[in-house]
Scaffold this motif. Structure first.
Motif, PDB file in Angstrom:
ATOM      1  N   UNK A   1       0.836  -1.206   0.000  1.00 37.60           N
ATOM      2  CA  UNK A   1       0.000   0.000   0.000  1.00 37.60           C
ATOM      3  C   UNK A   1       0.869   1.254   0.000  1.00 37.60           C
ATOM      4  N   UNK A   2       1.918   1.240   0.809  1.00 36.93           N
ATOM      5  CA  UNK A   2       2.756   2.425   0.958  1.00 36.93           C
ATOM      6  C   UNK A   2       3.409   2.865  -0.340  1.00 36.93           C
ATOM      7  N   UNK A   3       3.894   1.922  -1.144  1.00 38.05           N
ATOM      8  CA  UNK A   3       4.550   2.284  -2.402  1.00 38.05           C
ATOM      9  C   UNK A   3       3.603   3.049  -3.316  1.00 38.05           C
ATOM     10  N   UNK A   4       2.395   2.531  -3.479  1.00 41.82           N
ATOM     11  CA  UNK A   4       1.439   3.162  -4.394  1.00 41.82           C
ATOM     12  C   UNK A   4       0.917   4.488  -3.841  1.00 41.82           C
ATOM     13  N   UNK A   5       0.510   4.499  -2.568  1.00 45.88           N
ATOM     14  CA  UNK A   5      -0.098   5.712  -2.020  1.00 45.88           C
ATOM     15  C   UNK A   5       0.904   6.843  -1.865  1.00 45.88           C
ATOM     16  N   UNK A   6       2.101   6.554  -1.355  1.00 45.70           N
ATOM     17  CA  UNK A   6       3.079   7.623  -1.199  1.00 45.70           C
ATOM     18  C   UNK A   6       3.623   8.075  -2.555  1.00 45.70           C
ATOM     19  N   UNK A   7       3.631   7.163  -3.549  1.00 45.88           N
ATOM     20  CA  UNK A   7       3.972   7.581  -4.905  1.00 45.88           C
ATOM     21  C   UNK A   7       2.938   8.553  -5.448  1.00 45.88           C
ATOM     22  N   UNK A   8       1.660   8.256  -5.209  1.00 43.16           N
ATOM     23  CA  UNK A   8       0.582   9.159  -5.614  1.00 43.16           C
ATOM     24  C   UNK A   8       0.702  10.501  -4.905  1.00 43.16           C
ATOM     25  N   UNK A   9       0.962  10.475  -3.592  1.00 43.98           N
ATOM     26  CA  UNK A   9       1.096  11.714  -2.826  1.00 43.98           C
ATOM     27  C   UNK A   9       2.278  12.550  -3.325  1.00 43.98           C
ATOM     28  N   UNK A  10       3.369  11.875  -3.728  1.00 45.77           N
ATOM     29  CA  UNK A  10       4.531  12.603  -4.241  1.00 45.77           C
ATOM     30  C   UNK A  10       4.201  13.319  -5.541  1.00 45.77           C
ATOM     31  N   UNK A  11       3.333  12.728  -6.370  1.00 42.48           N
ATOM     32  CA  UNK A  11       2.894  13.383  -7.601  1.00 42.48           C
ATOM     33  C   UNK A  11       1.951  14.550  -7.313  1.00 42.48           C
ATOM     34  N   UNK A  12       1.154  14.420  -6.263  1.00 39.69           N
ATOM     35  CA  UNK A  12       0.141  15.439  -5.968  1.00 39.69           C
ATOM     36  C   UNK A  12       0.668  16.585  -5.116  1.00 39.69           C
ATOM     37  N   UNK A  13       1.494  16.253  -4.101  1.00 42.39           N
ATOM     38  CA  UNK A  13       1.907  17.263  -3.125  1.00 42.39           C
ATOM     39  C   UNK A  13       3.388  17.622  -3.178  1.00 42.39           C
ATOM     40  N   UNK A  14       4.141  16.908  -3.974  1.00 46.52           N
ATOM     41  CA  UNK A  14       5.566  17.206  -4.083  1.00 46.52           C
ATOM     42  C   UNK A  14       6.432  16.109  -3.508  1.00 46.52           C
ATOM     43  N   UNK A  15       7.657  16.007  -4.020  1.00 45.53           N
ATOM     44  CA  UNK A  15       8.562  14.960  -3.571  1.00 45.53           C
ATOM     45  C   UNK A  15       9.117  15.241  -2.174  1.00 45.53           C
ATOM     46  N   UNK A  16       9.532  16.480  -1.938  1.00 46.59           N
ATOM     47  CA  UNK A  16      10.213  16.810  -0.680  1.00 46.59           C
ATOM     48  C   UNK A  16       9.340  16.606   0.562  1.00 46.59           C
ATOM     49  N   UNK A  17       8.104  17.160   0.631  1.00 45.96           N
ATOM     50  CA  UNK A  17       7.330  16.979   1.870  1.00 45.96           C
ATOM     51  C   UNK A  17       7.021  15.517   2.181  1.00 45.96           C
TER      52      UNK A  17
END
Length: 482
Positions: A84-100
């Motif tokens: 779950x973490x790989x997909x969701x945090x990958x999605x979040x990185x696309x939406x909210x930015x890589x750094x945060x």
């Protein structure tokens, strides 16, 4: 839909440049070297963490009463939340930015590995491994690093494997040095300290991706990051202003991966990630079990199996076995320069196929050779080739997907791969103790599948700039589906 760029100019005669022009102009310098060192430290910490159970497993068997099934489940527990973490945090990185997202994951990983030191019993150990496994900071960091590299320098992503190998080999040396005297918790503390360093340095050093800023319409922030990188590298940006791009809507949507332009790319990349990660983590976390069932003990100088040892574990701890595994782990170094040369010479897909063939051969040979020397040789080969598959696959996924989908593209691929990682301990740490030959046959067959898939006309990404936007171009569909 293809999003066209619109130039932001103060005057019609002002010149402008594209983001790829800026990255190519900045080239490779001090900024990239410092970033590479941070990525390397992250790789070393993750290698010690992922392979933790293979190092402390014998101690857990002795002092906490774990059997082979529980050890296998404990290893799987680390990978299950990563699905779950790989997909969701990958999605979040696309939406909210890589750094945060990366900052959040670094804190997460350090905190829960730190708590692992104080696990009072088996239940807490299992729960904390489950929670800590959800962090995928290394993948987000490597994705961020790749977005600062020009096409000719992306082969550096393979060189990063050196740091993984150092961490992989060092974990056994550290285990042999401190576990007999300070216990298994001292090894966990060492891993936590590495994550602490990663967390502090990342917070002080890492910028946001200029590509993310660019596709979200924040051209001034993208230009500011590029100026910082150029200053670190003692160079300047191209003359003019950075082109302003319309904001890409629907970033990080998994549905985009199944549009015609990406459908068969996604299907094959997912299958490769599943098979490649299954074989790599199968042998990575099960390396101690391969050695153990081949007649080499970890807890004493005689030939008793661990299950036959007295529960008090007063027998002498056999450090020679851990040194053997360290030698095999450092044997992975041999594959790095070869893969760096091959990905530029024959391309990504064919290099993947060659590494898969090598891993299949290594697993097959381990069925017939159980002596220390030959077992070490073929174990090193299996680790080198499967690590090559893993590293090149990750690089290929970063290159094949555009910036607006790179996080979810790589993240979803890794999520599928983590399914393979979660069941791989059952094939090695459990099945290995029941039927050694069958376990190695399973790994051999999976490697053969990895060998065949890249030969189905997969798109080559060698020497190409990274795309920023999704496209609907039928020509991008591979001949495989025509």
């Amino acid at each position: 839909m293809v999003y066209q760029s619109v130039q932001e100019r103060d005057d019609p005669v002002d010149s402008s440049y594209k983001l790829d022009d800026a990255i190519n102009h900045i080239d490779f310098g001090r900024f990239h070297i410092k970033f590479l060192c941070l990525v390397g430290l992250t790789y070393m910490a993750t290698a010690c963490d992922v392979g933790m159970i293979s190092v402390i497993g014998p101690s857990l068997t002795c002092y906490m009463g774990f059997n082979s099934l529980q050890i296998g489940l404990l290893s799987s527990a680390y990978f299950i939340p990563r699905i779950i973490g790989q997909a969701k945090f990958g999605e979040f990185a696309d939406r909210f930015g890589r750094r945060p997202i990366l900052m959040l994951l670094n804190v997460w990983h350090f905190f829960y590995v730190l708590l692992l030191i104080f696990s009072p019993n088996n239940v807490w150990l299992m729960l904390l491994r489950l929670v800590s496994g959800a962090s995928v900071s290394r993948r987000v960091m490597v994705g961020l690093f790749s977005e600062f590299l020009k096409p000719q320098h992306r082969k550096i992503l393979i060189i990063q494997q050196l740091f993984w190998i150092i961490g992989s080999g060092t974990r056994f040396l550290v285990g042999a040095a401190i576990i007999p005297w300070l216990g298994w918790r001292s090894y966990v503390a060492t891993t936590a300290f590495l994550y602490f360093l990663v967390m502090i340095i990342s917070w002080a050093f890492l910028p946001e991706s200029p590509r993310f800023y660019n596709v979200t319409g924040q051209v001034h922030m993208a230009e500011k990051v590029l100026q910082m990188v150029a200053k670190n590298n003692s160079c300047t940006l191209p003359p003019g202003r950075l082109e302003r791009l319309k904001e890409q809507k629907g970033r990080g949507r998994i549905q985009e991966l199944f549009r015609p332009a990406y459908l068969w790319i996604t299907v094959r990349v997912w299958l490769l990630f599943f098979c490649g990660i299954f074989t790599y983590y199968g042998i990575y976390v099960g390396s101690t079990d391969v050695v153990q069932v081949s007649g080499i003990s970890f807890m004493n100088d005689r030939n008793e199996s661990i299950d036959e040892l007295d529960a008090s574990c007063n027998m002498k701890f056999n450090t020679d076995s851990f040194i053997l595994l360290s030698i095999a782990s450092f044997g992975e170094l041999l594959g790095v320069p070869l893969n760096v040369w091959l990905v530029e010479k024959i391309g990504r897909p064919y290099t993947l196929s060659l590494n898969s063939f090598g891993s299949a051969l290594s697993f097959l040979m381990m069925i017939f050779f159980t002596g220390k020397v030959m077992l070490t040789f073929w174990l090193a080969g299996s680790l080198a080739f499967t690590a090559g598959i893993f590293t090149i696959l990750h690089m290929y996924a970063l290159e094949i997907y555009p910036t607006s989908l790179r996080g979810i593209g790589v993240g979803s691929s890794m999520a599928v791969g983590m399914v393979g990682a979660a069941i791989s301990p059952l094939a090695t740490q459990v099945l290995m103790h029941q039927n050694r030959e069958m376990s190695l046959i399973v790994l051999t067959a999976t490697s053969i599948i990895c060998c065949i898939i890249p030969l189905t006309h997969m798109k080559e990404t060698r020497g190409e700039n990274m795309e920023d936007f999704t496209r609907l171009i039928e020509e991008e569909e591979t001949s495989f589906i025509k």
